[in-house]
Design a protein around this motif. Structure first.
Motif, PDB file in Angstrom:
ATOM      1  N   LEU A  75      -5.057  62.078  84.527  1.00 42.78           N
ATOM      2  CA  LEU A  75      -4.349  61.604  83.335  1.00 42.78           C
ATOM      3  C   LEU A  75      -5.383  61.236  82.273  1.00 42.78           C
ATOM      4  CD1 LEU A  75      -1.883  59.119  85.117  1.00 42.78           C
ATOM      5  CD2 LEU A  75      -1.541  61.565  84.677  1.00 42.78           C
ATOM      6  N   GLY A  76      -5.042  61.457  81.020  1.00 41.57           N
ATOM      7  CA  GLY A  76      -5.920  61.035  79.925  1.00 41.57           C
ATOM      8  C   GLY A  76      -7.069  61.995  79.692  1.00 41.57           C
ATOM      9  N   ASP A  77      -8.224  61.447  79.282  1.00 41.94           N
ATOM     10  CA  ASP A  77      -9.421  62.241  79.030  1.00 41.94           C
ATOM     11  C   ASP A  77      -9.153  63.328  77.985  1.00 41.94           C
ATOM     12  OD1 ASP A  77     -12.002  63.101  79.190  1.00 41.94           O
ATOM     13  OD2 ASP A  77     -11.750  64.203  81.056  1.00 41.94           O
ATOM     14  N   GLU A  78      -8.604  62.911  76.847  1.00 41.16           N
ATOM     15  CA  GLU A  78      -8.339  63.847  75.752  1.00 41.16           C
ATOM     16  C   GLU A  78      -9.204  63.458  74.559  1.00 41.16           C
ATOM     17  OE1 GLU A  78      -6.529  66.446  76.009  1.00 41.16           O
ATOM     18  OE2 GLU A  78      -5.297  66.062  77.785  1.00 41.16           O
ATOM     19  N   VAL A  79      -9.490  64.421  73.687  1.00 41.67           N
ATOM     20  CA  VAL A  79     -10.388  64.112  72.564  1.00 41.67           C
ATOM     21  C   VAL A  79      -9.802  64.405  71.184  1.00 41.67           C
ATOM     22  CG1 VAL A  79     -12.467  64.403  73.954  1.00 41.67           C
ATOM     23  CG2 VAL A  79     -11.546  66.364  72.730  1.00 41.67           C
ATOM     24  N   VAL A  80      -8.662  65.081  71.104  1.00 42.72           N
ATOM     25  CA  VAL A  80      -8.132  65.415  69.769  1.00 42.72           C
ATOM     26  C   VAL A  80      -6.665  65.004  69.632  1.00 42.72           C
ATOM     27  CG1 VAL A  80      -9.696  67.337  69.331  1.00 42.72           C
ATOM     28  CG2 VAL A  80      -7.522  67.772  70.509  1.00 42.72           C
ATOM     29  N   LEU A  81      -6.197  64.955  68.380  1.00 41.97           N
ATOM     30  CA  LEU A  81      -4.792  64.655  68.099  1.00 41.97           C
ATOM     31  C   LEU A  81      -3.958  65.922  67.964  1.00 41.97           C
ATOM     32  CD1 LEU A  81      -4.994  61.802  65.424  1.00 41.97           C
ATOM     33  CD2 LEU A  81      -4.384  61.623  67.840  1.00 41.97           C
ATOM     34  N   PHE A  82      -4.623  67.024  67.575  1.00 41.28           N
ATOM     35  CA  PHE A  82      -3.880  68.273  67.358  1.00 41.28           C
ATOM     36  C   PHE A  82      -4.555  69.376  68.175  1.00 41.28           C
ATOM     37  CE2 PHE A  82      -3.458  65.684  63.530  1.00 41.28           C
ATOM     38  CZ  PHE A  82      -2.077  65.564  63.481  1.00 41.28           C
ATOM     39  N   ARG A  83      -3.756  70.158  68.872  1.00 44.35           N
ATOM     40  CA  ARG A  83      -4.352  71.115  69.805  1.00 44.35           C
ATOM     41  C   ARG A  83      -5.208  72.155  69.091  1.00 44.35           C
ATOM     42  NH1 ARG A  83      -1.342  75.689  70.346  1.00 44.35           N
ATOM     43  NH2 ARG A  83      -1.937  76.152  72.476  1.00 44.35           N
ATOM     44  N   HIS A  84      -4.906  72.450  67.804  1.00 43.31           N
ATOM     45  CA  HIS A  84      -5.715  73.442  67.102  1.00 43.31           C
ATOM     46  C   HIS A  84      -7.126  72.930  66.793  1.00 43.31           C
ATOM     47  CE1 HIS A  84      -3.699  71.339  63.625  1.00 43.31           C
ATOM     48  NE2 HIS A  84      -4.944  71.357  63.181  1.00 43.31           N
ATOM     49  N   GLU A  85      -7.350  71.604  66.882  1.00 42.45           N
ATOM     50  CA  GLU A  85      -8.691  71.069  66.641  1.00 42.45           C
ATOM     51  C   GLU A  85      -9.647  71.400  67.785  1.00 42.45           C
ATOM     52  OE1 GLU A  85      -7.724  67.096  64.015  1.00 42.45           O
ATOM     53  OE2 GLU A  85      -7.586  66.961  66.192  1.00 42.45           O
ATOM     54  N   PRO A 312      -6.052  76.946  72.748  1.00 43.33           N
ATOM     55  CA  PRO A 312      -5.789  77.857  71.622  1.00 43.33           C
ATOM     56  C   PRO A 312      -6.925  78.865  71.425  1.00 43.33           C
ATOM     57  CG  PRO A 312      -5.614  75.557  70.923  1.00 43.33           C
ATOM     58  CD  PRO A 312      -6.128  75.546  72.325  1.00 43.33           C
ATOM     59  N   GLN A 313      -8.133  78.506  71.846  1.00 41.26           N
ATOM     60  CA  GLN A 313      -9.239  79.447  71.681  1.00 41.26           C
ATOM     61  C   GLN A 313      -9.324  80.445  72.838  1.00 41.26           C
ATOM     62  OE1 GLN A 313     -10.370  76.111  70.332  1.00 41.26           O
ATOM     63  NE2 GLN A 313      -9.753  77.160  68.468  1.00 41.26           N
TER      64      GLN A 313
ATOM     65  N   GLY B 214       7.809  79.805  75.974  1.00 44.60           N
ATOM     66  CA  GLY B 214       7.226  80.703  76.971  1.00 44.60           C
ATOM     67  C   GLY B 214       6.766  82.019  76.391  1.00 44.60           C
ATOM     68  N   TYR B 215       7.122  82.291  75.148  1.00 50.84           N
ATOM     69  CA  TYR B 215       6.777  83.571  74.535  1.00 50.84           C
ATOM     70  C   TYR B 215       6.136  83.369  73.169  1.00 50.84           C
ATOM     71  CZ  TYR B 215       9.136  85.547  78.451  1.00 50.84           C
ATOM     72  OH  TYR B 215       9.459  85.880  79.755  1.00 50.84           O
ATOM     73  N   GLY B 216       5.093  82.574  73.147  1.00 52.26           N
ATOM     74  CA  GLY B 216       4.357  82.400  71.903  1.00 52.26           C
ATOM     75  C   GLY B 216       4.703  81.134  71.134  1.00 52.26           C
ATOM     76  N   LEU B 217       5.542  80.256  71.723  1.00 53.00           N
ATOM     77  CA  LEU B 217       5.892  79.009  71.036  1.00 53.00           C
ATOM     78  C   LEU B 217       4.643  78.214  70.633  1.00 53.00           C
ATOM     79  CD1 LEU B 217       7.827  76.764  70.097  1.00 53.00           C
ATOM     80  CD2 LEU B 217       7.921  75.958  72.447  1.00 53.00           C
ATOM     81  N   GLU B 218       3.605  78.236  71.478  1.00 55.26           N
ATOM     82  CA  GLU B 218       2.429  77.412  71.181  1.00 55.26           C
ATOM     83  C   GLU B 218       1.737  77.855  69.899  1.00 55.26           C
ATOM     84  OE1 GLU B 218       2.737  79.685  73.516  1.00 55.26           O
ATOM     85  OE2 GLU B 218       0.839  80.350  74.376  1.00 55.26           O
ATOM     86  N   TYR B 219       1.811  79.140  69.569  1.00 57.90           N
ATOM     87  CA  TYR B 219       1.204  79.616  68.324  1.00 57.90           C
ATOM     88  C   TYR B 219       1.977  79.064  67.132  1.00 57.90           C
ATOM     89  CZ  TYR B 219      -1.240  82.849  71.392  1.00 57.90           C
ATOM     90  OH  TYR B 219      -2.008  83.370  72.377  1.00 57.90           O
TER      91      TYR B 219
END
Lengths: 450, 306
Positions: A75-85, A312-313, B214-219
């Protein structure tokens, strides 16, 4: 309060030696301030700097481990507020509740249905992570027995919700499995003493962020160190607001007194638990307790979690190459698509549904979908022609006909120019493949001679 | 002990956009906020608007929708009436998919006639969606723009057809939904092109393309967050309301397949699949959500606190 990049910079050697992998000390300091690099990456740093910056480079949200072995949950151990960061690292744990007031048969049935909550999607197994045992019976011995049965039957880490007397009884049975203890709000100090003595993680519950900060301080004072925070919201709106504020306090403000992974109990009459679960999965909860064990509700929740916690990357990918589907022969059709895992599994399942044996050729496209890969120049006439020549597919089939995704129909002419292959344009949507494949005349795949 | 509440202030504000209603109807205004969704901070004058999709094309209904529409005529005009009058949709998204060559191939005039009838039957705001086939849509949008008896929004204008759709909207006083394929730069570009054409900013919505659960929602989730953060940081071309059309959720096998018993009841699962997609879009920042399931319209309208 967090150190700024400039505060950190002042403590660094300022030699721009690049040993840390960044071009300048200032660039490194900015990364550290953002929680994305640690002082351990700077070998020339003075001892004084290491001591001062060690704390600053600790993850802004502590890492708490519940359970042991392969099934342990972080649980925890996160570093950003937005996943795209960057990305979210540790998927929200989902615990399904079990009451110790259930009869033997009902308990067995409940544990069976929890174990059955496992689904396969795009090559990954999605399952619930924990069992939350509730102390409803009033009998600590019975609570301990239920905890023991839950552990034996499901093999998942436990969340133990009960009075300290019940917790103590259960710890004697299942303490070695590293359960998360969750005493009632009135027993925080006693629960913390128990957690400290047994070296177990503790969920601290108190209404609201202020109350929670006070309760967490009391738990620390009693010696507990591995803490999870439950702000006991009244409804979904308050829950998601608390969750957002706690995560911001941790990441942006480095407010260590409240920077803990969060837990939310959405059972026991919590209003609109499904709505709350979706919003809290989206917004930072570390652990959710649900009373429902209905696969029609759990499957979508686990899929949302899989989506949001994908890096995301680094989209989920499959290895490029030749994938035979069904009882293939040298006259089986050849289809091509990209190595984005979702694309691969969707096409694969549609080809299987067609009951037409076929070869699926997977192109290396950095895990992008067909249209994205085409737009990014990764799925081109040249790369497809090269794959046809180099993959060895021409040794497996005696025809030279390729089925191209309809989305990139425009590539067909150039592929035919660059390779010895004829191109058939397939449907735009993979879902149309079954009818498309069934309609193909066998003459499409006659052997080539000469 | 006092913990300061970490409220966040942004320099920008999302432009308010009003979808006009017919006589006696209630217009829908979205946008106007200067904060992210869900956090209790800033000013949020308008809740997310909840709409329903009505399709002109045929095709089998997923089990969840077949059950929800039970005993009702599912022709577009009757269904539109049920959505607006019985199920609480604040606006309609009328998809002219029946005009798609693969979806029945209704003539363009037939599509325009259905739009006209639906507009006469309901008074709520309406967004008219094309069929998705480039050549057909090139004829469809001008025909709809001309024959619609009152202002609607035309969905979609993209990089290729913006002159045609934007022009038709300008000529007849309609709004435009600017579509881009999950790409923040293209979203901005579509808005710039429409602005250059003279479409007023308060008549533009952003459709970033919504991938189903499940089909690209995360984008979509991350693009909506990025569009919103850019808008609140002061990028005027992205400071526009975002529309998430959840139709893609119903394309998932997991939402419609009744044969996998270990996945649970397909009627509940289909509804939850769409609902989950919707909550994630709301959390990311969507201002307008388009559903097909009546039960989800009710759930989201009751949660208008955002």
């Amino acid at each position: 309060m967090a150190l700024t990049a400039l505060d950190i910079y002042k403590l660094l050697p300022k030699t721009n030696c690049k040993d840390c992998g960044f071009p300048t000390c200032l660039a490194f300091a900015m990364q550290m301030a953002a929680g994305k690099a640690g002082i351990d990456k700077c070998p020339p740093a003075s001892e004084e700097a290491k001591a001062a910056l060690g704390a600053a480079s600790a993850p802004p949200l502590p890492r708490i481990v519940v359970g042991t072995g392969d099934r342990a949950v972080t649980l925890g151990d996160e570093v950003v507020l937005f996943r795209h960061e960057k990305t979210f690292y540790h998927p929200t744990a989902i615990a399904i509740s079990v009451s110790d007031a259930l009869g033997d048969e009902a308990l067995e049935e409940r544990l069976r249905s929890i174990s059955a909550l496992s689904f396969e999607r795009v090559g990954q197994i999605l399952a619930v992570d924990m069992v939350a045992v509730r102390f409803d019976s009033g009998d600590p011995a019975r609570f301990a027995k239920t905890a023991s049965a839950s552990l034996a039957r499901c093999g998942k880490p436990l969340l133990l919700s009960g009075t300290c007397a019940a917790l103590a009884a259960a710890i004697r049975e299942v303490g070695a499995s590293r359960p998360l203890l969750r005493p009632p709000p009135g027993e925080t100090a006693a629960g913390a003493a128990l957690a400290a003595a047994e070296k177990l993680p503790l969920a601290v519950s108190a209404r609201g962020i202020e109350g929670l900060a006070a309760a967490l301080a009391a738990a620390r004072a009693a010696g507990a160190t591995e803490l999870v925070a439950d702000p006991k919201p009244a409804d979904a709106a308050v829950a998601v607001a608390d969750s957002i504020f706690i995560r911001r306090l941790a990441i942006v403000h480095r407010a260590q007194e409240i920077a803990y992974p969060t837990a939310f109990d959405l059972g026991q009459g919590f209003p609109r638990p499904f709505e709350a679960a979706c919003l809290l999965l989206s917004k930072y909860a570390s652990l959710l307790v649900l009373d429902t064990a209905d696969p029609a509700e759990i499957f979508p929740l686990l899929t949302l979690r899989q989506n949001l916690f994908t890096d995301p990357q680094r989209p989920i990918q499959v290895d490029p190459g030749i994938y035979p589907i069904g009882k293939i022969s040298p006259s089986s059709p050849v289809l091509i698509t990209t190595n984005f895992s979702l694309t691969y599994f969707t096409v694969r399942s549609d080809v299987e549904a067609a009951k037409t044996p076929a070869y699926l050729l997977i192109a290396e496209c950095d895990g992008m979908s067909v249209l994205t890969a085409w737009a990014a120049g990764k799925f081109t006439s040249e790369s497809i022609a090269a794959l046809l020549a180099e993959s060895g597919i021409s040794g497996k089939v005696d025809h030279r006909t390729l089925i191209l995704p309809g989305m990139v129909a425009r590539l067909s002419g150039k592929i035919e120019e660059l390779s010895q292959w004829r191109v058939l344009v397939g449907p735009q949507e993979s879902s149309a493949l079954p009818s498309y494949l069934r309609r193909l005349p066998p003459a499409a795949f006659v052997p080539v001679h000469g | 002990m006092t913990v300061p509440l970490p409220k966040q202030a942004y320099p920008g504000r999302i432009l308010p956009v009003t979808l006009p209603a017919g006589p006696g109807g209630t217009p829908v205004t979205v946008g106007g906020q200067n904060a992210l969704s869900l956090a209790p901070e800033g000013e949020k004058p308008n809740a997310a608007a909840i709409g329903m999709e009505v399709r002109t094309g045929g095709g089998d209904l997923p089990p969840a929708l077949a059950k929800a529409f039970e005993c009702r005529a599912t022709d577009p005009v009757s269904l539109a009436g049920a959505c607006a009058n019985d199920w609480g949709a604040q606006f309609l998204f009328l998809s002219l998919d029946g005009c798609h060559p693969d979806g029945g191939g209704q003539p363009v005039e037939e599509g325009a006639r259905i739009v006209h009838e639906v507009l006469a039957a309901v008074s709520c705001p309406v967004i008219v969606g094309g069929c998705g086939e480039e050549e057909t849509d090139a004829k469809l949008f001008p025909a709809v723009a001309e024959s619609a008896g009152r202002p609607v929004f035309l969905s979609y204008a993209d990089e290729k057809n913006y002159r045609l759709v934007g022009g038709a909207a300008l000529a007849y006083g309609h709004g435009v939904v600017a579509w881009s394929p999950i790409d923040i730069n293209m979203a901005k570009q579509a808005n710039l092109l429409l602005s250059d054409l003279g479409v007023p900013p308060e008549r533009i919505l952003i459709d970033p393309l919504t991938g189903g659960l499940g089909y690209g929602l995360e984008y979509t989730y991350s693009i909506v967050e990025r569009i919103r953060l850019a808008g609140l940081s002061g990028d005027a071309m992205l400071a526009r309301p975002v529309l998430c059309h959840l139709g893609d959720a119903w394309k998932a096998r997991e939402a419609v397949d009744a044969s996998e018993t270990s996945w649970g009841d397909a009627v509940l699962r289909g509804r939850r699949w769409e609902e989950t997609t919707g909550w994630a879009c709301l959390a990311a920042g969507a201002d307008l959500l388009v559903f097909r399931h009546p039960g989800n319209v009710e759930a989201f309208r009751e949660a208008a606190w955002r």
